[in-house]
Design an enzyme around this catalytic site. Structure first.
Site, PDB file in Angstrom:
ATOM      1  N   ALA A 142      40.137  37.860  33.338  1.00 46.97           N
ATOM      2  CA  ALA A 142      39.096  38.009  34.372  1.00 46.97           C
ATOM      3  C   ALA A 142      37.820  38.334  33.621  1.00 46.97           C
ATOM      4  O   ALA A 142      37.755  39.322  32.892  1.00 46.97           O
ATOM      5  CB  ALA A 142      39.450  39.135  35.341  1.00 46.97           C
ATOM      6  N   TYR A 237      35.705  35.453  49.602  1.00 43.44           N
ATOM      7  CA  TYR A 237      36.621  35.085  48.511  1.00 43.44           C
ATOM      8  C   TYR A 237      37.022  33.603  48.549  1.00 43.44           C
ATOM      9  O   TYR A 237      36.462  32.790  47.819  1.00 43.44           O
ATOM     10  CB  TYR A 237      37.869  35.998  48.508  1.00 43.44           C
TER      11      TYR A 237
HETATM   12  P1  NAI Z   1      41.380  43.041  34.567  1.00 46.05           P
HETATM   13  O1  NAI Z   1      39.902  43.152  34.447  1.00 46.05           O
HETATM   14  O2  NAI Z   1      42.165  44.258  34.789  1.00 46.05           O
HETATM   15  O3  NAI Z   1      41.964  42.303  33.249  1.00 46.05           O
HETATM   16  C1  NAI Z   1      41.308  41.211  32.676  1.00 46.05           C
HETATM   17  C2  NAI Z   1      41.819  40.959  31.276  1.00 46.05           C
HETATM   18  O4  NAI Z   1      41.086  39.857  30.743  1.00 46.05           O
HETATM   19  C3  NAI Z   1      41.632  42.124  30.297  1.00 46.05           C
HETATM   20  O5  NAI Z   1      42.767  42.217  29.463  1.00 46.05           O
HETATM   21  C4  NAI Z   1      40.432  41.690  29.462  1.00 46.05           C
HETATM   22  O6  NAI Z   1      40.398  42.221  28.148  1.00 46.05           O
HETATM   23  C5  NAI Z   1      40.681  40.191  29.428  1.00 46.05           C
HETATM   24  N1  NAI Z   1      39.496  39.416  29.092  1.00 46.05           N
HETATM   25  C6  NAI Z   1      38.302  39.363  29.739  1.00 46.05           C
HETATM   26  N2  NAI Z   1      37.465  38.520  29.095  1.00 46.05           N
HETATM   27  C7  NAI Z   1      38.130  38.059  28.011  1.00 46.05           C
HETATM   28  C8  NAI Z   1      37.798  37.181  26.952  1.00 46.05           C
HETATM   29  N3  NAI Z   1      36.613  36.594  26.872  1.00 46.05           N
HETATM   30  N4  NAI Z   1      38.721  36.981  25.985  1.00 46.05           N
HETATM   31  C9  NAI Z   1      39.933  37.598  26.015  1.00 46.05           C
HETATM   32  N5  NAI Z   1      40.308  38.399  27.027  1.00 46.05           N
HETATM   33  C10 NAI Z   1      39.420  38.634  27.993  1.00 46.05           C
HETATM   34  O7  NAI Z   1      41.612  41.942  35.714  1.00 46.05           O
HETATM   35  P2  NAI Z   1      42.811  41.625  36.716  1.00 46.05           P
HETATM   36  O8  NAI Z   1      42.408  42.076  38.071  1.00 46.05           O
HETATM   37  O9  NAI Z   1      44.118  42.016  36.174  1.00 46.05           O
HETATM   38  O10 NAI Z   1      42.709  40.025  36.775  1.00 46.05           O
HETATM   39  C11 NAI Z   1      43.574  39.144  36.101  1.00 46.05           C
HETATM   40  C12 NAI Z   1      43.770  37.888  36.934  1.00 46.05           C
HETATM   41  O11 NAI Z   1      44.415  38.231  38.162  1.00 46.05           O
HETATM   42  C13 NAI Z   1      42.455  37.190  37.336  1.00 46.05           C
HETATM   43  O12 NAI Z   1      42.632  35.809  37.287  1.00 46.05           O
HETATM   44  C14 NAI Z   1      42.267  37.656  38.768  1.00 46.05           C
HETATM   45  O13 NAI Z   1      41.473  36.762  39.517  1.00 46.05           O
HETATM   46  C15 NAI Z   1      43.703  37.655  39.247  1.00 46.05           C
HETATM   47  N6  NAI Z   1      43.967  38.417  40.479  1.00 46.05           N
HETATM   48  C16 NAI Z   1      43.503  39.698  40.635  1.00 46.05           C
HETATM   49  C17 NAI Z   1      43.721  40.370  41.825  1.00 46.05           C
HETATM   50  C18 NAI Z   1      43.215  41.765  42.038  1.00 46.05           C
HETATM   51  O14 NAI Z   1      43.176  42.208  43.177  1.00 46.05           O
HETATM   52  N7  NAI Z   1      42.868  42.501  41.002  1.00 46.05           N
HETATM   53  C19 NAI Z   1      44.492  39.755  42.938  1.00 46.05           C
HETATM   54  C20 NAI Z   1      45.010  38.459  42.622  1.00 46.05           C
HETATM   55  C21 NAI Z   1      44.723  37.808  41.443  1.00 46.05           C
END
Ligand code: NAI
Length: 399
Positions: A142, A237
């Site tokens: 993300a 969204y």
């Molecule tokens: P988060 O912010 O907790 O984790 C994101 C991860 O991506 C982290 O490990 C970060 O270091 C990594 N990251 C970011 N930019 C990067 C880069 N340039 N290179 C390498 N790593 C990078 O986010 P979250 O919420 O866990 O999101 C993960 C996925 O889940 C996303 O696709 C999000 O849309 C999806 N999602 C999230 C929901 C929510 O409510 N939080 C619900 C459903 C899906």
């Protein structure tokens, strides 16, 4: 030094290492005592491994039955003159410590997932630690930006509606304040930028790079995470820029599925529940929904966090089953409890009564804020936050 929480708006500017370790230990404990992942993967690559769903997936796959070795890619920063560093930086270190104590390989690569060089470095790590092949690739990035390595410019994601403006409220976690805002519709460039950053393009580039390097094991699966949500959240969204990117991600899952069929594997988008993470508190207009959802699901006993979602995904949907269960659009659904009609009815009734004066009592603001603080290592009852932390020494002992 004594580490205190620092928040600006919805961004945490500090993190407590001992609290980060505590959060990891709690998640390890949860998965050890849950239904185990059967016939799980042994060599797993997680792109976006240091927080939220990616970290929970890593913990579930290592400690929740599969006993997987993992390579985790993340984009985090350690201590500098600007501060103590990000929670994800410490999460990577502590995950590695506990995985290694359990006899597992845990390789951390902190670098930009979007770059070809990082993909190459990971392929080399797969050669070194995984005998050249992976059984599962999780894509859980993300991000707000993606460098365009061809032009030196950057694509930026913009979380906006498409076509019409949308009004909604955000909450300043710094000031505990409800902020009414009107979001103007995205421009074509913003729609395109969000698609490039959060759509399926980079996921596909990872799988292509792994196929070209012959790093895909027989039966290899890949999964990325999506969100759909109830109608109530669609204007900001699903019908907005992020939703457009998620539709692209879903389409990518189909093309990757064809490519992985050559290896008897498969590619899936898993639709998850709305949860408090570093990324989600950024989405304007979503926080009132999250507060109402948390209140209702906790009352109904159906609330899940990232770790519960991931353990359920791997133990009941992706592994130990004869066929991966999907809906009519070939999506895995672990958002079923969130979208339960009775839950949604109660959530919409709560939101209708929520405003700037009563949000902290009508919604579960306390729970949401606590979860946000805990993502950054704060607000745990069993951590002494007045203890002096020697950061250099601590990091040295973990590296
Ligand atoms: P988060 O912010 O907790 O984790 C994101 C991860 O991506 C982290 O490990 C970060 O270091 C990594 N990251 C970011 N930019 C990067 C880069 N340039 N290179 C390498 N790593 C990078 O986010 P979250 O919420 O866990 O999101 C993960 C996925 O889940 C996303 O696709 C999000 O849309 C999806 N999602 C999230 C929901 C929510 O409510 N939080 C619900 C459903 C899906």
């Amino acid at each position: 030094m004594i580490i205190k929480p620092e928040i600006s708006g919805v961004i945490a500017r500090s993190a407590h290492p001992l609290g980060c370790e505590n959060a990891i230990l709690q998640q390890i404990e949860y998965v050890k005592n849950s239904d185990q992942i059967r016939q799980g993967p042994k060599r797993v690559l997680i792109v976006g491994a240091s927080s939220g769903f990616g970290l929970a997936a890593r913990i579930a796959l290592t400690f929740g039955g599969a006993q997987a070795d993992t390579i985790g890619v993340s984009f985090e920063h350690g201590p500098s003159e600007k501060g103590v560093g990000s929670a994800g930086f410490y999460n990577d270190l502590y995950f590695k410590k506990h995985a290694e104590l359990a006899g597992r390989h845990a390789i951390n690569i902190q670098a930009d997932a979007f770059s070809a060089q990082t993909k190459q470095d990971v392929i080399e790590a797969i050669e070194t630690y995984f005998e050249g092949e992976v059984d599962l690739v999780i894509y859980s990035v993300a991000s707000g930006v993606r460098p365009n390595y061809q032009t030196g410019e950057r694509w930026r994601s913009a979380i906006k509606p498409i076509g019409e403006s949308v009004s909604g409220a955000s909450i300043s976690l710094e000031k505990d304040q409800w902020i009414e805002s009107v979001l103007e519709p995205a421009s074509d460039d913003e729609i395109e930028g969000t698609l490039k950053v959060m759509g399926g393009d980079d996921w596909e580039a990872w799988i292509d790079a792994l196929i070209n390097a012959e790093s895909i094991a027989k039966g290899c699966k890949t999964v990325a995470f999506s969100y759909i949500g109830p109608e109530l959240t669609h204007p900001i969204y699903l019908d907005g820029t992020l939703g457009r990117a998620k539709v692209d991600l879903h389409q990518t899952s189909h093309s990757l599925n064809l490519k992985l069929a050559n290896f008897n594997g498969g590619a899936y988008a898993s639709v998850c529940k709305a949860l408090v993470t570093k990324a989600s508190v950024f989405i304007p207009g979503l926080t009132p929904y999250l507060m109402a959802l948390y209140r209702v699901m906790k009352e109904q006993g159906t609330h899940e966090g990232c770790i519960e979602q991931m353990q359920r995904l791997f133990s009941t949907k992706l592994y130990g089953v004869t066929k991966v269960p999907v809906d009519g659009e070939r999506l895995i659904r672990v958002d079923d409890l969130e979208l339960d009609p009775d839950t949604q009815l109660k959530v919409s009734q709560l939101i209708a009564t929520m405003n700037a004066d009563n949000f902290s009592t009508v919604g579960d603001y306390e729970g949401l804020k606590r979860e946000f603080m805990q993502l950054n290592g704060f607000d745990f009852d069993n951590i002494d936050y007045n203890a002096d932390i020697e950061l250099d020494q601590l990091i040295k002992s973990l590296s």
